[in-house]
Scaffold this motif. Structure first.
Motif, PDB file in Angstrom:
ATOM      1  N   ASP A 149     -17.789  32.997  45.121  1.00 22.00           N
ATOM      2  CA  ASP A 149     -19.215  32.738  45.114  1.00 22.00           C
ATOM      3  C   ASP A 149     -19.534  31.327  45.591  1.00 22.00           C
ATOM      4  N   THR A 150     -18.694  30.362  45.213  1.00 22.96           N
ATOM      5  CA  THR A 150     -18.933  28.980  45.629  1.00 22.96           C
ATOM      6  C   THR A 150     -18.790  28.840  47.135  1.00 22.96           C
ATOM      7  N   ILE A 151     -17.760  29.466  47.696  1.00 23.83           N
ATOM      8  CA  ILE A 151     -17.561  29.400  49.151  1.00 23.83           C
ATOM      9  C   ILE A 151     -18.729  30.049  49.879  1.00 23.83           C
ATOM     10  N   ALA A 152     -19.179  31.214  49.345  1.00 27.39           N
ATOM     11  CA  ALA A 152     -20.305  31.894  49.988  1.00 27.39           C
ATOM     12  C   ALA A 152     -21.559  31.048  49.932  1.00 27.39           C
ATOM     13  N   ASN A 153     -21.744  30.368  48.814  1.00 26.02           N
ATOM     14  CA  ASN A 153     -22.915  29.523  48.680  1.00 26.02           C
ATOM     15  C   ASN A 153     -22.858  28.341  49.636  1.00 26.02           C
ATOM     16  N   LEU A 154     -21.650  27.765  49.792  1.00 27.07           N
ATOM     17  CA  LEU A 154     -21.515  26.649  50.707  1.00 27.07           C
ATOM     18  C   LEU A 154     -21.759  27.084  52.147  1.00 27.07           C
ATOM     19  N   ALA A 155     -21.484  28.347  52.439  1.00 21.02           N
ATOM     20  CA  ALA A 155     -21.664  28.837  53.800  1.00 21.02           C
ATOM     21  C   ALA A 155     -23.114  29.149  54.128  1.00 21.02           C
ATOM     22  N   GLY A 156     -24.023  28.940  53.198  1.00 22.07           N
ATOM     23  CA  GLY A 156     -25.436  29.157  53.459  1.00 22.07           C
ATOM     24  C   GLY A 156     -25.998  30.394  52.801  1.00 22.07           C
ATOM     25  N   SER A 157     -25.164  31.143  52.077  1.00 22.27           N
ATOM     26  CA  SER A 157     -25.648  32.324  51.383  1.00 22.27           C
ATOM     27  C   SER A 157     -26.285  31.924  50.057  1.00 22.27           C
ATOM     28  N   THR A 158     -27.065  32.853  49.503  1.00 22.31           N
ATOM     29  CA  THR A 158     -27.704  32.650  48.209  1.00 22.31           C
ATOM     30  C   THR A 158     -26.948  33.441  47.165  1.00 22.31           C
ATOM     31  N   TYR A 159     -26.745  32.794  46.022  1.00 24.52           N
ATOM     32  CA  TYR A 159     -25.920  33.384  44.974  1.00 24.52           C
ATOM     33  C   TYR A 159     -26.736  33.519  43.695  1.00 24.52           C
ATOM     34  N   GLU A 160     -26.640  34.678  43.041  1.00 30.96           N
ATOM     35  CA  GLU A 160     -27.327  34.917  41.778  1.00 30.96           C
ATOM     36  C   GLU A 160     -26.371  35.633  40.834  1.00 30.96           C
ATOM     37  N   VAL A 161     -26.312  35.176  39.586  1.00 29.70           N
ATOM     38  CA  VAL A 161     -25.376  35.743  38.623  1.00 29.70           C
ATOM     39  C   VAL A 161     -26.100  35.979  37.305  1.00 29.70           C
TER      40      VAL A 161
END
Length: 778
Positions: free
Chosen positions: A21-33
């Motif tokens: 999730d952290t990598i995806a967020n750094l790549a510009g994606s939005t993360y919700e948990v």
């Protein structure tokens, strides 16, 4: 407890998920948990964990991650392998049937809207599932999860008797991204727009408003910018709520010249939604640049929007039904019926619309009722009805062959009613399209409708099924954060959304038998109370009669049949039953013990207070039985040992052991064994009834046989009671008589008394002071 290897695997799953999730967020994606939530076995929708996620417009992809976790911090729990099921649905609570239960009649049971995911704890791979969805629809996405049922023939154990199964939690997260590689351009309706298309795909976005039944994307002009010898060839694709792909149903290939018409028509589009159109050059390897002029025109009916080509009233007419109070009707149960008299014709449809919001209305049951009026046409007529969400259906053929949410027909000549229910309706603008078709009954040929046909439309939103669950269930309203939903809790083996599935149902005669067994088996405690009175154990008798009534009232409420009757609050009745039963064990043990009466009275009160505290901490805990029993056995053994030492003889005697103690102890042990090891969900009614009988039998045997209460003793008590009453009456009369002189005359009992109103008997307690005297009133 969990093994160290399992804890390491769970920890690795969490770390891996967090890292991803952290990598995806750094790549510009939005993360919700969402926070991990405990799962419960499914019995009904009250056991389901619901959660929601919001997906923005223009999302290119989304990845939902589901992780099934065991609580590593829960000590002394029994590890167990479970499986869990997760459902994912857009704009509404998922409707599912884990047992393949049937729905009530006239219910929409379409389950094609959700995605199903299965997880299990038997291996590392089953603990985590990643669900990838390309171009998800914008709006709210609902997650529903539960642990798969394992309760069939499940043993019923007292709390604390065995290790508690480890709790399992579900952690849900989503990562989504908007595709920035394809530039999106908002396009106004009814205004031509020049679009430059080169090697990349061009995405157009446009908003389709309410009451639009069709829109057209027309190519007004196409111009090749480079290279000069290239052809104006491209593909046009459209999709609502999500980015289009080549497999979408709305697709057309265009090769433009001045004599060629290229137009993509979309009928019954999703209203109040953003739509997307993709223009793609087929051969991406060739450097081609095109300038395309696009015109998007919508056709609908309404007022105030200049971009529409309006339909006339002669084509069809619409009615917007009031839905302001639907939420109040669902949550607060305020009666509401939206009733409109409608004239149905064959040349134009009647169309009504209303709005559903998932967070406000989504947890109830939507009911649509079409009632025929009293007047009947001379010829035969059939009324066709189509209920659709976000799509306006106006053509006769489309209404008759409705492929949307509901398709129902009604023979008007039968004067019947047409009802339709939609459980947990999805958000959106809902349309009702109604049209008639007349025919000659003798020839069965279609004719023009000349008679006036009136119907009444009713739109209601209620809990469960018309705010009830039939004869075999009760309706409840559940809340979890901002989510509200109604649930039918079924009885007597009935299942399903409305408690109408009788696949595992129990017959009414068997229900009566099971209820009577639970209640009537308590009558033996009344026999125990009578025996206690006969043996002069009056305090114990009072408690046994209390147990009789408390247990009878509790099981009359808790038997799970349609005949259940609750004379009070369920938790209160349950508390009385458990508290009285434990206290009965305590006072019976104190009666067996050879202790002084004053000490027994003290121990009675100590047991009342101690058991009161224990049952307040945990009502059904095992230690509520064990601790009083251990203390009682210790007191009992000490008192017997003391008596044996004082009398220098074995106590109790062999005859008492043989005729009282051994039968009583054996009955109690058999009852405890059945209660702790044999009792299950399927045999509860029978085994628990036997438990009642055995425990009451144990009391009858164990209660010491003291001097019996005879009839002469009872008569003597009543005689003394009458004497005391007479004394009180005389004392009252003396208090009411004026003050007089009383002279004490010494002498014998046969002296004459003059001017005497009455001789007052002298109590035996005063004989020592006035032995040979009489009191004379003068």
């Amino acid at each position: 407890m969990l093994k160290n290897e399992e804890r390491v695997l769970i920890f690795a799953l969490v770390v891996a998920s967090t890292t991803y999730d952290t990598i995806a967020n750094l790549a510009g994606s939005t993360y919700e948990v969402k926070e991990p939530h405990a799962l419960r076995e499914f019995h009904d929708y009250g056991d389901v964990y619901f959660s929601q996620f919001s997906m923005p417009t223009g999302t290119n992809y989304a990845v939902w991650t589901f992780i099934l976790l065991s609580n590593p911090l829960q000590s002394k729990c029994q590890p167990s392998n479970i499986s869990a099921t997760v459902y994912l649905q857009h704009e509404g609570y998922p409707i599912f049937t884990p047992f393949n239960e049937s729905f009530p009649q006239s219910f929409d049971t379409d389950s094609s809207y959700f995605t199903k995911v299965s997880l299990d704890t038997s291996g590392i791979q089953g603990r985590r599932v990643d669900l990838f969805i390309r171009s998800p629809a914008a709006g709210r996405w609902f997650v529903a999860a539960y642990a798969d049922p394992q309760f069939l023939n499940k043993k019923i154990r007292p709390q604390g008797f065995s290790a508690v199964s480890c709790k399992h939690f579900l952690r849900v997260s989503t990562t989504y991204s908007t595709d920035t590689s394809y530039p999106q351009e908002p396009v106004p309706l009814s205004i031509p727009r020049n679009i430059i298309v080169d090697d990349s795909t061009k995405i157009l976005s446009y908003f389709i408003e309410r009451n639009v039944y069709q829109y057209n994307i027309s190519v007004v002009n196409c111009k090749v910018l480079s290279p000069p010898d290239a052809k104006c060839q491209f593909s046009l694709i459209s999709k609502e709520d999500m980015l289009p792909s080549m497999v979408n149903e709305h697709h057309i290939d265009c090769e433009w010249d001045n004599n060629t018409e290229c137009q993509l028509s979309v009928s019954s589009p999703a209203v109040n939604h953003w739509h997307y159109a993709a223009i793609t050059i087929p051969d991406a390897n060739t450097s081609v640049s095109l300038e395309i002029t696009i015109l998007i025109k919508a056709e609908g009916c309404g007022s105030g929007i200049q971009t529409f080509t309006w339909c006339s009233v002669d084509q069809y007419y619409t009615d917007s039904l009031a839905t302001d109070m639907l939420a109040v009707n669902f949550v607060q149960e305020v009666p509401l019926f939206t009733t409109t008299e409608v004239i149905i014709r064959d040349d134009k449809p009647y169309i009504a619309s209303f709005t559903i919001e998932s967070l406000v209305h989504g947890g109830g049951t939507l009911k649509y009722l079409l009632e025929a009026a009293d007047s009947l046409p001379k010829n035969g007529a059939t009324i066709y009805n189509c209920i659709s969400r976000d799509r306006m259906v106006i053509k006769m053929e489309d209404i008759k062959n409705c492929s949307q949410t509901a398709n129902t027909t009604m023979k008007y000549t039968e004067n019947a009613d047409m009802a339709y229910h939609i459980p947990y309706p999805q958000s959106g603008v809902w349309y009702i399209s109604v049209i008639a078709e007349c025919y000659n009954p003798s020839t069965n040929t279609l004719i023009d409708c000349t008679d006036t046909m009136k119907v009444y439309t009713n739109i209601t939103l209620r809990r469960c099924v018309n705010s009830q669950c039939g004869e075999y269930g009760s309706c409840y309203l559940y809340a979890q954060g901002v989510l509200y939903w109604s649930v039918c809790r079924c009885k007597a083996g009935y299942r399903g959304y409305g408690c109408t599935d009788d696949t595992e149902a129990i017959s009414k005669s068997l229900q009566k038998l099971e209820m009577l067994l639970l209640i009537l088996s308590n009558l033996l405690f009344g026999v125990a109370g009578a025996v206690a009175i006969y043996r002069k154990w009056f305090s114990e008798a009072l408690l046994y009669f209390f147990v009789l009534f408390a247990s009878s009232f509790y099981h009359a409420c808790d038997n799970g049949t349609i005949y259940a009757v609750c004379v009070g609050d369920y938790s209160m009745l349950q508390y009385f039953d458990f508290y009285g039963s434990i206290l009965a064990v305590w006072v019976t043990a104190m009666a067996i013990s050879e202790i002084p009466p004053k000490l027994r009275s003290f121990l009675h009160m100590a047991g009342v207070l101690g058991i009161l505290i224990g049952t307040q901490i945990t009502l059904t805990g095992l230690w509520n039985f064990v601790i009083p029993l251990i203390i009682a056995i210790a007191i009992l053994a000490t008192s017997w040992a003391r008596l044996c030492r004082r009398t220098k003889a074995c106590y109790p005697k062999f005859k008492i052991w043989l005729t009282q103690l051994l039968p009583g102890i054996l009955s109690a042990l058999i009852g405890l064994a059945l209660y702790s090891f044999v009792e299950t969900n399927s045999n509860y009614f029978y085994v628990h009834s036997i438990w009642h009988l055995l425990m009451a039998t144990a009391i009858i045997f164990l209660l010491p046989r003291t001097e019996k209460l005879t009839f002469s003793q009872i008569k003597s008590w009543f005689s003394k009671l009458n004497i005391k009453r007479r004394r009180n009456t005389i004392a009252d009369e003396r208090a009411a008589t004026p003050t007089q002189t009383v002279m004490i005359v010494a002498g014998t009992s046969d002296e004459t008394v003059t001017n005497s109103d009455e001789i007052i008997p002298i109590s035996d307690d005063n004989n020592e002071d006035i032995r040979d005297s009489q009191a004379i009133i003068i």
